[in-house]
Design a protein around this motif. Structure first.
Motif, short mmCIF file in Angstrom:
data_model
loop_
_atom_site.label_atom_id
_atom_site.label_comp_id
_atom_site.label_asym_id
_atom_site.label_seq_id
_atom_site.Cartn_x
_atom_site.Cartn_y
_atom_site.Cartn_z
N ARG A 37 0.81 -1.22 0.00
CA ARG A 37 0.00 0.00 0.00
C ARG A 37 0.84 1.27 0.00
O ARG A 37 1.88 1.34 0.65
CB ARG A 37 -0.92 0.04 1.22
N LYS A 38 0.33 2.28 -0.71
CA LYS A 38 0.91 3.62 -0.68
C LYS A 38 0.13 4.42 0.35
O LYS A 38 -1.09 4.54 0.27
CB LYS A 38 0.82 4.29 -2.04
N PHE A 39 0.85 5.01 1.31
CA PHE A 39 0.24 5.73 2.42
C PHE A 39 0.46 7.24 2.30
O PHE A 39 1.48 7.69 1.80
CB PHE A 39 0.87 5.30 3.76
N ALA A 40 -0.49 7.98 2.84
CA ALA A 40 -0.34 9.41 3.12
C ALA A 40 -0.74 9.60 4.58
O ALA A 40 -1.42 8.76 5.16
CB ALA A 40 -1.22 10.26 2.21
N ILE A 41 -0.31 10.69 5.15
CA ILE A 41 -0.67 11.04 6.52
C ILE A 41 -1.69 12.18 6.46
O ILE A 41 -1.57 13.08 5.64
CB ILE A 41 0.56 11.50 7.32
N LEU A 42 -2.68 12.12 7.33
CA LEU A 42 -3.61 13.23 7.52
C LEU A 42 -3.49 13.67 8.97
O LEU A 42 -3.92 12.97 9.88
CB LEU A 42 -5.05 12.84 7.19
N SER A 43 -2.85 14.82 9.18
CA SER A 43 -2.63 15.35 10.53
C SER A 43 -3.59 16.51 10.79
O SER A 43 -3.84 17.33 9.91
CB SER A 43 -1.19 15.85 10.66
N SER A 44 -4.10 16.57 12.01
CA SER A 44 -4.96 17.69 12.38
C SER A 44 -4.17 18.80 13.08
O SER A 44 -4.73 19.65 13.75
CB SER A 44 -6.10 17.20 13.29
N ALA A 45 -2.85 18.82 12.87
CA ALA A 45 -1.98 19.80 13.54
C ALA A 45 -1.82 21.11 12.77
O ALA A 45 -1.06 21.97 13.20
CB ALA A 45 -0.61 19.18 13.78
N ILE A 92 8.76 15.93 15.99
CA ILE A 92 7.70 16.19 15.01
C ILE A 92 6.76 15.00 14.85
O ILE A 92 5.59 15.15 14.53
CB ILE A 92 8.32 16.57 13.64
N ASN A 93 7.28 13.80 15.11
CA ASN A 93 6.50 12.59 14.90
C ASN A 93 5.31 12.45 15.84
O ASN A 93 4.43 11.63 15.61
CB ASN A 93 7.42 11.37 15.01
N VAL A 94 5.27 13.28 16.88
CA VAL A 94 4.12 13.29 17.78
C VAL A 94 2.85 13.69 17.01
O VAL A 94 1.77 13.14 17.25
CB VAL A 94 4.36 14.26 18.96
N ALA A 95 2.97 14.62 16.09
CA ALA A 95 1.83 15.12 15.34
C ALA A 95 1.87 14.74 13.86
O ALA A 95 0.85 14.75 13.19
CB ALA A 95 1.75 16.65 15.45
N TYR A 96 3.04 14.42 13.37
CA TYR A 96 3.24 14.10 11.95
C TYR A 96 4.28 12.98 11.88
O TYR A 96 5.47 13.25 11.74
CB TYR A 96 3.70 15.35 11.20
N PRO A 97 3.86 11.73 12.00
CA PRO A 97 4.80 10.62 12.15
C PRO A 97 5.51 10.21 10.85
O PRO A 97 5.57 9.04 10.49
CB PRO A 97 3.91 9.50 12.70
N ILE A 98 6.09 11.18 10.19
CA ILE A 98 6.73 10.94 8.90
C ILE A 98 7.97 10.05 9.04
O ILE A 98 8.21 9.18 8.20
CB ILE A 98 7.03 12.27 8.18
N GLU A 103 10.50 4.71 8.18
CA GLU A 103 11.09 3.49 8.72
C GLU A 103 10.29 2.26 8.29
O GLU A 103 10.87 1.23 7.93
CB GLU A 103 11.17 3.56 10.24
N LEU A 104 8.96 2.37 8.31
CA LEU A 104 8.11 1.25 7.89
C LEU A 104 8.31 0.93 6.41
O LEU A 104 8.27 -0.24 6.01
CB LEU A 104 6.64 1.54 8.20
N VAL A 105 8.53 1.96 5.60
CA VAL A 105 8.83 1.73 4.18
C VAL A 105 10.17 1.00 4.06
O VAL A 105 10.28 -0.01 3.36
CB VAL A 105 8.87 3.06 3.39
N ASP A 106 11.18 1.50 4.75
CA ASP A 106 12.52 0.90 4.70
C ASP A 106 12.52 -0.55 5.15
O ASP A 106 13.27 -1.38 4.64
CB ASP A 106 13.52 1.70 5.54
N GLU A 107 11.66 -0.88 6.12
CA GLU A 107 11.57 -2.24 6.65
C GLU A 107 10.67 -3.14 5.80
O GLU A 107 10.56 -4.34 6.10
CB GLU A 107 11.06 -2.21 8.09
N GLY A 108 10.01 -2.57 4.79
CA GLY A 108 9.12 -3.35 3.94
C GLY A 108 7.77 -3.65 4.56
O GLY A 108 7.00 -4.44 4.03
N VAL A 109 7.45 -2.99 5.66
CA VAL A 109 6.16 -3.21 6.32
C VAL A 109 5.04 -2.59 5.49
O VAL A 109 3.97 -3.17 5.33
CB VAL A 109 6.16 -2.63 7.75
#
Length: 153
Positions: A37-45, A92-98, A103-109
């Motif tokens: 899957r290709k992911f995007a993040i939706l942050s309310s920050a 930054i990952n608290v509100a935008y876990p980029i 890391e999940l991409v790099d690990e193949g997850v």
């Protein structure tokens, strides 16, 4: 995230009285395995790029944040008396876990990241966001983004 007992009135009563839809456990769409899957993040920050225009209070607007944008170039315009920025200022990952998503991409997850992620001002009346929701959905469809990670603040 504020504890309910720490939220001032009348905000506390408004939160308690808000209707929450009941969603059954059956997905309404199917997709490829998470590893594809290709992911995007939706942050309310209410994030915005350094030098850009912030999201104004109660506007219902959204912004696209390029996922390649360096963390040091991302600012927050979220406003709420119930929001403590300390965590954001430290990570930054608290509100935008980029970084976690990379890391999940790099690990193949997960399969990959979209070219953009999205951000709104979470302290906005939801009915003011309808146009933004439609625009985000159109971009998700156009870019064939399979999944969205919701990151509420």
């Amino acid at each position: 995230m504020a504890r309910l007992e720490d939220i001032y009135q009348p905000s506390r009563d408004s939160i308690v009285a808000a209707e929450c839809p009941v969603i059954d456990g059956t997905p309404f769409v199917e997709g490829p395995p998470i590893s594809e899957r290709k992911f995007a993040i939706l942050s309310s920050a209410a994030l915005y790029p350094r030098g850009g225009e912030p999201i104004l209070f109660n506007s219902g607007d959204f912004l696209e944040i390029p996922t390649a944008l360096p963390n040091s170039e991302i600012l927050m315009s979220h406003v709420s008396i119930n929001f403590d920025r300390t965590g954001w200022q430290r990570d930054i990952n608290v509100a935008y876990p980029i970084d976690r998503m990379r890391e999940l991409v790099d690990e193949g997850v997960i399969g990959g990241l979209a070219d953009v992620s999205f951000t709104v001002l979470g302290a906005t009346e939801p009915t003011k966001m309808l146009e933004s929701v439609e625009s985000i959905a159109a971009r998700v469809k156009r870019d064939q983004i399979d999944s969205i990670l919701l990151s509420p603040v």
